[in-house]
Design an enzyme around this catalytic site. Structure first.
Site, PDB file in Angstrom:
ATOM      1  N   HIS A  41      -4.572  13.484  16.294  1.00 39.94           N
ATOM      2  CA  HIS A  41      -3.461  12.450  16.368  1.00 39.94           C
ATOM      3  C   HIS A  41      -2.531  12.641  17.879  1.00 39.94           C
ATOM      4  O   HIS A  41      -1.392  12.918  17.731  1.00 39.94           O
ATOM      5  CB  HIS A  41      -2.493  12.462  15.378  1.00 39.94           C
ATOM      6  N   GLU A 101     -10.170   5.324   8.755  1.00 40.21           N
ATOM      7  CA  GLU A 101     -10.494   6.959   8.937  1.00 40.21           C
ATOM      8  C   GLU A 101     -11.378   7.268   7.660  1.00 40.21           C
ATOM      9  O   GLU A 101     -11.963   8.477   7.933  1.00 40.21           O
ATOM     10  CB  GLU A 101      -8.955   7.726   8.628  1.00 40.21           C
ATOM     11  N   HIS A 116      -5.018  13.157   4.484  1.00 42.88           N
ATOM     12  CA  HIS A 116      -4.538  14.290   5.207  1.00 42.88           C
ATOM     13  C   HIS A 116      -3.186  13.706   5.698  1.00 42.88           C
ATOM     14  O   HIS A 116      -2.702  14.046   6.859  1.00 42.88           O
ATOM     15  CB  HIS A 116      -5.229  14.815   6.433  1.00 42.88           C
ATOM     16  N   HIS A 169      -4.163   2.372   4.501  1.00 42.71           N
ATOM     17  CA  HIS A 169      -2.959   2.584   4.870  1.00 42.71           C
ATOM     18  C   HIS A 169      -2.704   1.820   6.212  1.00 42.71           C
ATOM     19  O   HIS A 169      -3.882   1.885   6.902  1.00 42.71           O
ATOM     20  CB  HIS A 169      -2.383   3.791   4.903  1.00 42.71           C
TER      21      HIS A 169
END
Length: 281
Positions: A59, A240, A12, A193
């Site tokens: 977030h 995640e 996402h 990441h």
């Protein structure tokens, strides 16, 4: 009764939403990313789910360090796109399904999962980018959406096993809902990441593709992988990926892979994507 027909897993990345919103999807850098979702857009147009249960992480839009629910379920009629510092994304308001959401909250809590019930919540790119990738840029989203936010930002996050079992509990809860609904579960976030520190920009293709393999064929084994392995191999934000296990737990033990896609790079990360179908559909 309601039933889960399929699961969708996808990154996402916020820059994906920005590329769409600013008309850059056809540029050479972004075109390979969006091409990887064309088959899935056709698939979901034929699938026509009534409801999407969308697992994502907030977030710092709806929650902050002042309030950190491990699992939070949105039970409102609608959810506004969040302003993440540069204005809300120009996407439709997300329409919820309060009846199913409250049913899920009740059943999951009675099934020993401590869900936080949220009746007002703005939703950020973690939720809206996956919708854009699968549904494009419609005037309104073609199905109702139940947000399920997972804390994978502030330590400690839930274990992979906890997430996998939550997916199983979601399936039980959905199948006990009396209305005839076709439900698809999205698991979002990842892949490898890291956004900060000496390893910023880390991408681990080997780990990412091994994760996709195990998610398909050995989800219970993947659920047993400890947090440290994700952080070491996939970067601090690679954790995640445990959210994909919620989606996978909601499906059959054996699934059909309708589509698989992996691409590097998109912004500072890899993009991974799966469409998995239950045997009975």
């Amino acid at each position: 009764m309601a039933h889960i027909t399929a699961g969708v897993a996808t990154s996402h990345v916020p820059a994906i939403g920005a590329a769409l919103d600013n008309g850059k999807a056809g540029e050479p850098y972004w075109q390979p990313v969006f091409a990887g979702y064309e088959a899935s857009k056709r698939w979901i147009a034929e699938e026509k789910p009534d409801v999407v249960i969308l697992v994502y992480n907030d977030h710092a839009s709806a929650f902050s360090l002042e309030l950190i629910p491990t699992f939070a379920i949105g039970c409102a009629d609608e959810f506004q796109p969040a302003d993440e510092g540069w204005g809300p994304r120009p996407v439709p308001v997300v329409k919820g399904h309060p009846a199913l959401a409250w049913h899920l909250a009740e059943k999951l809590i009675q099934d020993d999962f401590d869900m936080t019930i949220v009746n007002r919540m703005d939703v950020d790119h973690g939720l809206t980018v996956p919708l854009s990738l699968l549904f494009g840029q419609p005037a309104e989203w073609p199905c109702q959406v139940i947000p399920l936010a997972v804390n994978v930002v502030q330590y400690p996050p839930p274990s992979g096993n906890r997430c996998y079992n939550l997916g199983k509990a979601i399936r039980r809860a959905v199948e006990s809902f009396p209305e005839d609904l076709k439900v698809v579960v999205f698991g979002t976030g990842g892949m490898s990441h890291q956004l900060q520190g000496p390893r910023a920009g880390l991408i681990n293709r080997e780990f990412d593709n091994a994760f996709l393999d195990r998610l398909i064929d050995d989800p219970a084994g993947q659920a047993a992988v400890p947090h440290l392995d994700y952080v070491r191999e996939a970067g601090s934000e690679g954790i995640e990926l445990v959210m994909w296990l919620i989606m996978r737990g909601a499906l059959d033990e054996k699934v059909t892979v309708a589509h698989r896609f992996y691409h590097v790079p998109a912004s500072n990360t890899a993009v991974g994507h799966l469409v998995l179908e239950n045997a009975l559909g």
